[in-house]
Design a protein around this motif. Structure first.
Motif, PDB file in Angstrom:
ATOM      1  N   LEU A   7       0.639  -1.272   0.071  1.00 52.83           N
ATOM      2  CA  LEU A   7      -0.101   0.061  -0.274  1.00 52.83           C
ATOM      3  C   LEU A   7       1.052   1.221  -0.006  1.00 52.83           C
ATOM      4  CD1 LEU A   7      -2.560   1.638   0.455  1.00 52.83           C
ATOM      5  CD2 LEU A   7      -2.331   1.294   2.795  1.00 52.83           C
ATOM      6  N   LEU A   8       1.673   1.294   0.748  1.00 52.98           N
ATOM      7  CA  LEU A   8       2.351   2.635   1.185  1.00 52.98           C
ATOM      8  C   LEU A   8       3.451   2.851   0.270  1.00 52.98           C
ATOM      9  CD1 LEU A   8       3.125   2.587   5.032  1.00 52.98           C
ATOM     10  CD2 LEU A   8       1.444   3.491   3.682  1.00 52.98           C
ATOM     11  N   TYR A   9       4.188   1.729  -0.555  1.00 53.38           N
ATOM     12  CA  TYR A   9       5.301   1.866  -1.658  1.00 53.38           C
ATOM     13  C   TYR A   9       4.764   1.858  -2.978  1.00 53.38           C
ATOM     14  CZ  TYR A   9       9.441   1.235   1.490  1.00 53.38           C
ATOM     15  OH  TYR A   9      10.458   1.560   2.252  1.00 53.38           O
ATOM     16  N   LYS A  10       3.582   1.268  -3.322  1.00 54.04           N
ATOM     17  CA  LYS A  10       3.206   0.836  -4.678  1.00 54.04           C
ATOM     18  C   LYS A  10       1.778   1.616  -5.069  1.00 54.04           C
ATOM     19  CE  LYS A  10       5.864  -3.144  -4.930  1.00 54.04           C
ATOM     20  NZ  LYS A  10       5.641  -4.758  -5.275  1.00 54.04           N
ATOM     21  N   ASN A  11       1.046   1.770  -4.069  1.00 47.34           N
ATOM     22  CA  ASN A  11      -0.405   2.329  -4.285  1.00 47.34           C
ATOM     23  C   ASN A  11      -1.078   3.621  -3.548  1.00 47.34           C
ATOM     24  OD1 ASN A  11      -1.425   0.097  -6.058  1.00 47.34           O
ATOM     25  ND2 ASN A  11      -0.752  -1.235  -4.490  1.00 47.34           N
ATOM     26  N   SER A  12       0.054   4.303  -3.237  1.00 47.71           N
ATOM     27  CA  SER A  12      -0.215   5.551  -2.690  1.00 47.71           C
ATOM     28  C   SER A  12       0.383   7.026  -3.594  1.00 47.71           C
ATOM     29  CB  SER A  12       0.379   5.551  -1.106  1.00 47.71           C
ATOM     30  OG  SER A  12      -0.239   4.844  -0.191  1.00 47.71           O
ATOM     31  N   GLY A  13       0.720   7.617  -2.893  1.00 53.02           N
ATOM     32  CA  GLY A  13       1.187   8.932  -3.446  1.00 53.02           C
ATOM     33  C   GLY A  13       0.194   9.506  -4.380  1.00 53.02           C
ATOM     34  N   LEU A  14       0.740  10.085  -5.602  1.00 55.55           N
ATOM     35  CA  LEU A  14      -0.304  10.683  -6.502  1.00 55.55           C
ATOM     36  C   LEU A  14      -1.058   9.629  -7.215  1.00 55.55           C
ATOM     37  CD1 LEU A  14       2.686  12.827  -8.641  1.00 55.55           C
ATOM     38  CD2 LEU A  14       0.824  13.620  -7.155  1.00 55.55           C
ATOM     39  N   LYS A  15      -0.361   8.366  -7.358  1.00 60.00           N
ATOM     40  CA  LYS A  15      -1.291   7.213  -7.947  1.00 60.00           C
ATOM     41  C   LYS A  15      -2.606   6.955  -7.005  1.00 60.00           C
ATOM     42  CE  LYS A  15      -1.151   2.350  -8.874  1.00 60.00           C
ATOM     43  NZ  LYS A  15      -0.308   1.173  -9.148  1.00 60.00           N
ATOM     44  N   GLY A  16      -2.479   6.861  -5.759  1.00 60.20           N
ATOM     45  CA  GLY A  16      -3.339   6.476  -4.700  1.00 60.20           C
ATOM     46  C   GLY A  16      -4.402   7.567  -4.694  1.00 60.20           C
ATOM     47  N   MET A  17      -3.933   8.780  -4.307  1.00 62.12           N
ATOM     48  CA  MET A  17      -4.751  10.252  -4.427  1.00 62.12           C
ATOM     49  C   MET A  17      -5.738  10.274  -5.558  1.00 62.12           C
ATOM     50  SD  MET A  17      -2.742  12.750  -2.081  1.00 62.12           S
ATOM     51  CE  MET A  17      -3.976  13.825  -1.902  1.00 62.12           C
ATOM     52  N   SER A  18      -5.134  10.145  -6.580  1.00 61.71           N
ATOM     53  CA  SER A  18      -6.046  10.392  -7.886  1.00 61.71           C
ATOM     54  C   SER A  18      -6.687   9.256  -8.217  1.00 61.71           C
ATOM     55  CB  SER A  18      -4.850  10.606  -8.839  1.00 61.71           C
ATOM     56  OG  SER A  18      -4.015   9.761  -9.383  1.00 61.71           O
ATOM     57  N   GLY A  19      -6.246   8.060  -8.004  1.00 61.51           N
ATOM     58  CA  GLY A  19      -6.986   6.919  -8.591  1.00 61.51           C
ATOM     59  C   GLY A  19      -6.870   6.878 -10.041  1.00 61.51           C
ATOM     60  N   ILE A  20      -5.874   7.732 -10.817  1.00 59.99           N
ATOM     61  CA  ILE A  20      -5.768   7.700 -11.873  1.00 59.99           C
ATOM     62  C   ILE A  20      -4.387   7.138 -12.446  1.00 59.99           C
ATOM     63  CG2 ILE A  20      -5.766   9.231 -14.010  1.00 59.99           C
ATOM     64  CD1 ILE A  20      -7.635  10.833 -12.504  1.00 59.99           C
ATOM     65  N   SER A  21      -3.247   7.912 -11.958  1.00 59.35           N
ATOM     66  CA  SER A  21      -1.816   7.510 -12.354  1.00 59.35           C
ATOM     67  C   SER A  21      -1.098   8.215 -11.581  1.00 59.35           C
ATOM     68  CB  SER A  21      -1.767   8.240 -13.774  1.00 59.35           C
ATOM     69  OG  SER A  21      -0.286   8.023 -14.020  1.00 59.35           O
ATOM     70  N   ASN A  22       0.420   7.436 -11.496  1.00 61.94           N
ATOM     71  CA  ASN A  22       1.520   8.064 -10.662  1.00 61.94           C
ATOM     72  C   ASN A  22       2.310   9.360 -11.719  1.00 61.94           C
ATOM     73  OD1 ASN A  22       2.304   6.002 -12.363  1.00 61.94           O
ATOM     74  ND2 ASN A  22       4.444   6.128 -11.452  1.00 61.94           N
ATOM     75  N   ASP A  23       1.817   9.405 -12.856  1.00 61.64           N
ATOM     76  CA  ASP A  23       2.543  10.331 -13.612  1.00 61.64           C
ATOM     77  C   ASP A  23       2.052  11.784 -13.808  1.00 61.64           C
ATOM     78  OD1 ASP A  23       3.684  11.668 -16.141  1.00 61.64           O
ATOM     79  OD2 ASP A  23       3.809   9.681 -16.983  1.00 61.64           O
ATOM     80  N   MET A  24       2.785  12.887 -13.319  1.00 59.73           N
ATOM     81  CA  MET A  24       2.165  13.945 -13.367  1.00 59.73           C
ATOM     82  C   MET A  24       1.815  14.398 -14.539  1.00 59.73           C
ATOM     83  SD  MET A  24       1.801  16.641 -11.110  1.00 59.73           S
ATOM     84  CE  MET A  24       2.965  16.186  -9.627  1.00 59.73           C
ATOM     85  N   ARG A  25       2.247  14.009 -15.620  1.00 61.18           N
ATOM     86  CA  ARG A  25       1.853  14.552 -17.014  1.00 61.18           C
ATOM     87  C   ARG A  25       0.473  14.149 -17.072  1.00 61.18           C
ATOM     88  NH1 ARG A  25       6.963  11.963 -20.081  1.00 61.18           N
ATOM     89  NH2 ARG A  25       6.214  10.325 -18.515  1.00 61.18           N
ATOM     90  N   GLU A  26      -0.056  12.858 -16.885  1.00 59.93           N
ATOM     91  CA  GLU A  26      -1.363  12.334 -17.046  1.00 59.93           C
ATOM     92  C   GLU A  26      -2.086  13.151 -16.066  1.00 59.93           C
ATOM     93  OE1 GLU A  26      -1.896   8.293 -17.220  1.00 59.93           O
ATOM     94  OE2 GLU A  26      -0.005   7.896 -18.050  1.00 59.93           O
ATOM     95  N   LEU A  27      -1.750  13.474 -15.059  1.00 55.26           N
ATOM     96  CA  LEU A  27      -2.778  14.306 -14.000  1.00 55.26           C
ATOM     97  C   LEU A  27      -2.828  15.689 -14.294  1.00 55.26           C
ATOM     98  CD1 LEU A  27      -1.260  12.791 -10.506  1.00 55.26           C
ATOM     99  CD2 LEU A  27      -2.961  11.992 -11.886  1.00 55.26           C
ATOM    100  N   GLU A  28      -1.707  16.240 -14.783  1.00 54.46           N
ATOM    101  CA  GLU A  28      -2.147  17.422 -15.307  1.00 54.46           C
ATOM    102  C   GLU A  28      -2.980  17.740 -16.429  1.00 54.46           C
ATOM    103  OE1 GLU A  28       1.430  20.763 -14.783  1.00 54.46           O
ATOM    104  OE2 GLU A  28       2.357  19.130 -15.569  1.00 54.46           O
TER     105      GLU A  28
END
Length: 402
Positions: free
Chosen positions: A267-288
């Motif tokens: 959870l903490l290493y692979k499914n949190s951060g930008l990916k976890g919060m957005s539910g979309i992606s860990n890639d800032m370009r996709e989030l923007e």
């Protein structure tokens, strides 16, 4: 015969490598590559400085591709594509040097045994870093093997900067703030020392913002504080990692959600951060590019935490002369940079929005008390430089970057 240095960054399922020629005290990158899919369908990709690209699937009809087979493929490619070269040194990115190592290390069997004791400190990285070393020692038996630690740049921290408010015995046993991304910070400092020597002698914050993200306070060339701590989970939210987290949350997940250590780690290493919060992606370009509110919230949280950490590190430094943004986000995400640095006049940062939008090297206003720079980091070149120095060469001059 050309003398070359090979750099290796070995992970659980991939090996990144670069080839640098040593000539007249300079390092010239000849090629970079990646073996991806170790343990599954492994592909080999390499690109020469000329632009020529090689890509193929590694043969696994007899054995699944492991680090040994991957490094053998690198050796075969070098012998074929860079004929007339002599690999004199192999530099390895090793995430953790523990409390022991504060500088690069010439590797032998005894040192490997010591490094293996640090595996519990970085279980997702260290075992694979060491697997890469052992494979390289077999593939390149005549080359010097050099370990370059991501924690080393931070090892001169005073006790108060590294300790937790736990009984002292845990600190003595190695439970302390280590900090990471040290190779990136050291490279940026060398660039500053070459291009901006006055700033390099001052109070600097470097923001390494990428899929992994952290900030470091540097005073007169020495790291004095880092946002990452005992592990690479602490501090800023990252692509898939949570960043700063109340430890009570972990206790709650164990007690109330009955999650195992493995499940919490995932959870903490692979499914949190930008990916976890957005539910979309860990890639800032996709989030923007996304119109979803969850993406906007993830970016806003990332910006908020970065601003908070900048303020805290500025307090630790007792002022600020320069801030450097680097890493994939720091170098490329114009809007994120603007959001992090705007309204920071209270600590002397006067950002020039137009210069930032034009992607200039200096993005602070002329006359700003604090200089804001965007610099490209190069951890592979830093590893190659360390390796060449261990071979007795003088420090190669890092090239100018923009």
């Amino acid at each position: 015969m050309k003398d070359v240095i090979l750099t290796i960054n070995a992970g659980s399922s991939s090996v990144k490598f670069s080839v640098f020629e040593i000539a007249e005290g300079q390092l010239t990158q000849l090629a970079l590559g990646l073996i991806d899919g170790i343990g599954a369908k492994a592909t080999f990709t390499a690109k020469k400085s000329s632009g020529e690209k090689t890509e193929f699937v590694l043969d696994q009809s007899h054995h699944a591709v492991d680090h040994k087979i991957a490094l053998t493929a690198v050796l075969d490619w070098i012998e074929k594509e860079e004929s007339g070269t002599n690999v004199v040194g192999v530099g390895h990115r090793v995430v953790h040097g523990g409390p022991v190592y504060s500088e690069p290390l010439l590797i032998d069997a005894e040192n490997i045994r010591i490094l293996q004791t640090f595996e519990p400190l970085a279980p997702l990285h260290e075992p694979y870093n060491l697997a890469g070393i052992e494979a390289a020692m077999e593939a390149f038996p005549k080359a010097a093997q050099v370990a370059c630690f991501d924690t080393a740049f931070h090892r001169q921290h005073p006790y108060l900067a590294d300790t937790f408010a736990l009984p002292r015995k845990y600190y003595d046993e190695g439970v302390r703030r280590y900090g990471f991304h040290g190779l990136s910070y050291e490279y940026i400092h060398r660039i500053l020392r070459h291009e901006e020597p006055v700033l390099a002698r001052g109070k600097v914050i470097v923001a390494h913002l990428g899929n992994g993200a952290s900030l470091c306070a540097i005073n007169a060339g020495k790291s004095v504080a880092s946002t990452m701590g005992f592990t690479a989970l602490d501090g800023l939210p990252m692509g898939t990692r949570c960043g700063q987290l109340d430890p009570g949350v972990v206790l709650y997940l164990m007690a109330e959600k009955k999650m195992s250590a493995a499940e919490i780690t995932d959870l903490l290493y692979k499914n949190s951060g930008l990916k976890g919060m957005s539910g979309i992606s860990n890639d800032m370009r996709e989030l923007e590019a996304s119109s979803e509110q969850s993406a906007k919230d993830a970016i806003a949280y990332f910006v908020r935490r970065a601003r908070r950490e900048i303020g805290g590190l500025c307090a630790m430094l007792g002022g600020l002369d320069c801030i450097v943004l680097t890493g994939g986000i720091g170098e490329n995400a114009v809007n994120v940079r603007q959001a992090i640095l705007q309204d920071m006049e209270w600590i002397g940062i006067h950002v020039d929005a137009e210069a930032n939008a034009r992607r200039e090297r200096i993005i602070s206003e002329k006359g700003s008390p604090v200089v804001a720079l965007v610099l490209k980091t190069d951890e592979e070149r830093m590893i190659a430089a360390h390796t060449s120095e261990m071979l007795g060469l003088k420090e190669p001059l890092v090239p100018a970057v923009s």
